[in-house]
Write a protein that holds these residues in place. Structure first.
Motif, short mmCIF file in Angstrom:
data_model
loop_
_atom_site.label_atom_id
_atom_site.label_comp_id
_atom_site.label_asym_id
_atom_site.label_seq_id
_atom_site.Cartn_x
_atom_site.Cartn_y
_atom_site.Cartn_z
N VAL A 83 0.88 -1.17 0.00
CA VAL A 83 0.00 0.00 0.00
C VAL A 83 0.91 1.22 0.00
O VAL A 83 1.70 1.39 0.93
CB VAL A 83 -0.93 0.01 1.22
CG1 VAL A 83 -1.76 1.29 1.26
CG2 VAL A 83 -1.83 -1.22 1.23
N VAL A 90 -1.72 -5.41 0.61
CA VAL A 90 -3.08 -5.58 0.10
C VAL A 90 -3.03 -6.71 -0.93
O VAL A 90 -2.02 -6.88 -1.63
CB VAL A 90 -3.65 -4.26 -0.49
CG1 VAL A 90 -2.88 -3.82 -1.72
CG2 VAL A 90 -5.13 -4.38 -0.79
N ARG A 102 -6.67 -5.65 3.18
CA ARG A 102 -5.47 -4.90 3.58
C ARG A 102 -5.11 -5.31 5.00
O ARG A 102 -5.98 -5.39 5.86
CB ARG A 102 -5.76 -3.39 3.53
CG ARG A 102 -4.57 -2.56 4.00
CD ARG A 102 -4.85 -1.08 3.91
NE ARG A 102 -3.78 -0.34 4.56
CZ ARG A 102 -3.66 0.98 4.50
NH1 ARG A 102 -4.55 1.70 3.82
NH2 ARG A 102 -2.67 1.58 5.11
N VAL A 129 -2.23 -1.44 -8.29
CA VAL A 129 -2.25 -0.69 -7.03
C VAL A 129 -1.42 0.56 -7.29
O VAL A 129 -0.23 0.48 -7.59
CB VAL A 129 -1.65 -1.50 -5.87
CG1 VAL A 129 -1.57 -0.64 -4.62
CG2 VAL A 129 -2.48 -2.75 -5.62
N LYS A 132 -4.04 5.89 -4.29
CA LYS A 132 -4.92 5.46 -3.21
C LYS A 132 -5.94 4.42 -3.64
O LYS A 132 -6.93 4.18 -2.96
CB LYS A 132 -5.62 6.67 -2.61
CG LYS A 132 -6.48 7.45 -3.56
CD LYS A 132 -7.08 8.66 -2.83
CE LYS A 132 -8.12 9.33 -3.70
NZ LYS A 132 -8.88 10.33 -2.95
N LEU A 147 -7.95 2.30 -0.93
CA LEU A 147 -7.00 1.60 -0.08
C LEU A 147 -7.08 2.02 1.38
O LEU A 147 -6.68 1.27 2.26
CB LEU A 147 -5.58 1.80 -0.60
CG LEU A 147 -5.27 1.09 -1.92
CD1 LEU A 147 -3.91 1.52 -2.45
CD2 LEU A 147 -5.34 -0.41 -1.74
#
Length: 167
Positions: A83, A90, A102, A129, A132, A147
């Motif tokens: 993250v 995550v 997460r 990813v 955010k 996230l």
């Protein structure tokens, strides 16, 4: 694992599954491989990079989506992502439905977990990813997941497109 200046292996590890996958996040190695017992969920093992020894292990699972009888669990080959701006991990995983979770790899503490019943199959290599968001897509639908909160948002697919992770 090889050293930075040598072709000599520092350590090696035999995987239980041909689909086992290692992810490198923030300089740490996370290995998702089959569990010792086939009835157990696949663990995410944190490996010590210099030695290859398991420092800790967690087995992320997610409550089933509405109307489904089974718990969603990771499988060998599932990918772990960092993250951005944190040490958290995550992952998106599951079969039949998808779970996005997460967690803190140091404690195994789950920050949030969300079942996405509309996503039944997706390509682990096309999960994105960035910033955010976590974004994943399959032929059955696409989602953007915040996230920080885990809040999913179903994305509308243009009428003439087939969704794919990076499309």
């Amino acid at each position: 694992m090889y050293g930075p200046t040598s072709s000599e292996a520092r350590w090696s590890r035999r995987l239980a599954s041909a689909q086992g996958r290692a992810s490198v996040v923030n300089g740490a190695i996370y290995l998702v491989d089959d569990a010792a017992k086939s009835s157990d969920p696949a663990p995410v093992a944190t490996l010590d990079p210099p030695t290859g020894k398991v420092l800790r292990s967690a087995a992320p699972t997610c409550k089933p989506a509405d109307g489904e009888p089974w718990t969603l669990a990771m499988d060998a080959g599932d990918r772990v992502h960092g993250v951005p701006g944190t040490k958290d991990l995550v992952a998106a995983f599951g079969f039949g439905s998808t779970c996005v979770m997460r967690w803190d790899p140091a404690t195994g503490g789950v920050r949030w977990a969300r079942a996405l019943a509309d996503i039944s199959s997706f390509d682990q290599d096309k999960v994105v990813v960035q910033g955010k968001w976590l974004v994943l897509a399959s032929s059955s639908g696409s989602y953007r997941v915040d996230l920080s909160s885990g809040q999913p948002l179903a994305l509308a697919t243009p009428a003439d497109a087939n969704p794919e992770g990076r499309a």
